[in-house]
Design a protein around this motif. Structure first.
Motif: not given
Length: 430
Positions: A149-158
């Protein structure tokens, strides 16, 4: 005052921790190993329920897969980081990297990955044919889900925040915050007022020189005021925040006093580093914005629309600066109202020149940039107090001269001289 206990050393340590990409992940690694021990201790009780039991083969396979997956995901995040560095240094501004290193989400993602890796690896050693850490295996699976979940948020954010416009907005907000907070701090440290207050006269009785070189990153204003009050003298800082000083440069001039302050103590109240930081230097935010716009205007990139979008946020920042009180010199007092510290500051002219000059020079051949610059300057004339107008009018004259030199054809020159908030395609002036 020891080097490691000085204010400057603590400031540099904070800067290192903020910019470090390994400290938080290392803490996650240690925390993962500790949580594994707690999970093993909990397995010795009657918990978890019977439905959560695993065979030794299944537990070993699951934990081994998690260990491998976390290593692969760490490599993936590192690859993204390399791509960010390439983009920032190629099309944005290398100065932006200091802000990117500090992103908390990125550190949280790396810490979650390393923590899950350590947790799963620590559990692997405890698996035996008649003993399986059932709770630990379940928690490891949950940690993988959190990591994804954090990886998906990270990818979306950057994916979204690496656009020049998003970076411009972030940098502008940071710069405006530093500017307003800095002004508030100066007012709080100067009961008798700042700016045109009485400063020292005559020659200094002592000069404090820096031993090491570097960029001035921050002043400990309360510490300098207290040290000057202790010796009944006045400190006059000779350099601006952001200036690079070689070894032996005079940083502080001491005027008057009943005793001489320790030069080492005074030097330790001024932090030097390899490069500028934004903590006490709002002009550094403007420097980053101008860098992005100038790179967009380079022949290799040739993207004037990006420069125009950055100019939107430069105008926002200038409106904030233009409404602040910027006397160019701040005289700070102690609790009794006696002047103790004189600190140089940037004026409105300094900020305006930094914002306009290079973009005007590099974008003078772009109709879009010239029109947006004129609209920005006219907007500043309309919104800012009258005392700021002479500098703005001087920049408008320089822009007019630049357009006349660049556009020999009268028709094209007339188009380039028209203000347009969108550069090209906006509303025609009334």
């Amino acid at each position: 005052m020891g080097v490691m206990t000085s204010w400057a050393a603590r400031f540099r340590l904070r800067q290192y921790v903020k910019a470090s990409l390994w400290i938080v992940p290392m803490l996650g690694l240690v925390l993962g190993a500790l949580l594994a021990e707690l999970a093993l201790a909990a397995d010795r009780t009657d918990w978890p329920p019977s439905g959560w039991h695993y065979s030794a083969t299944t537990a070993s396979g699951v934990l081994s897969a998690i260990v491998g997956a976390m290593v692969a995901l760490l490599g993936f995040v590192v690859t993204i980081g390399v791509l960010v560095v390439q983009q920032a240094t190629g099309t944005l501004s290398p100065r932006y990297m200091r802000l990117w290193y500090r992103d908390r989400l990125q550190k949280a993602v790396l810490a979650t990955f390393t923590g899950t890796f350590a947790f799963a690896f620590s559990l692997l050693r405890s698996i035996e044919s008649d003993s399986v850490p059932d709770l630990g295996v379940t928690l490891a699976g949950a940690a993988v889900a959190v990591s994804l979940v954090l990886l998906l948020i990270y990818l979306n954010r950057f994916t979204h925040s690496l656009r020049p416009v998003a970076i411009a907005e972030l940098v502008t907000r940071l710069g405006a915050t530093v500017l307003t907070d800095g002004a508030r701090a100066i007012r709080g440290a100067a009961p008798r007022g700042d700016g045109d207050g009485a400063g020292p006269s005559g020659d200094p009785v002592m000069r404090v020189r820096t031993v090491r070189g570097g960029a001035i990153q921050a002043f400990d204003v309360p510490g300098l005021v207290a040290e000057a009050a202790r010796h009944e003298c006045v400190f006059v800082v000779t350099r601006l925040i952001g200036d690079f000083v070689p070894p032996g440069t005079v940083l502080v001039e001491v005027h008057g006093g009943t005793s001489e302050p320790d030069p080492a103590k005074v030097s330790d109240l001024i932090a030097l580093g390899a490069e500028r930081t934004i903590e006490q230097d709002p002009a550094f935010a403007l420097r980053i914005l101008v860098d992005i716009a100038v790179r967009a205007l380079s022949p290799a990139v040739n993207d004037p629309t990006t420069a125009v979008q950055v100019l939107n946020y430069i105008e926002w920042f200038l409106h904030t600066v233009g409404t602040a009180r910027l006397p160019g010199r701040y005289v700070l007092a102690d609790g009794r109202g006696d002047a103790r510290l004189v600190v140089p500051g940037r004026t409105w002219d300094n900020y305006l020149q930094l914002a306009v000059c290079e973009i005007r020079d590099y974008g003078s051949s772009s109709v879009q940039v010239c029109r947006r610059l004129r609209a920005m300057l006219e907007g500043l004339l309309d919104a800012l107090p009258a005392q700021q107008h002479p500098s703005v009018r001087a920049q408008m004259t320089l822009l007019q001269q630049s357009v006349e030199r660049q556009f020999a054809d009268p028709a094209r020159r007339a188009i380039a001289q028209q203000p347009d908030l969108q550069g090209i395609g906006g509303q025609d002036p009334p």
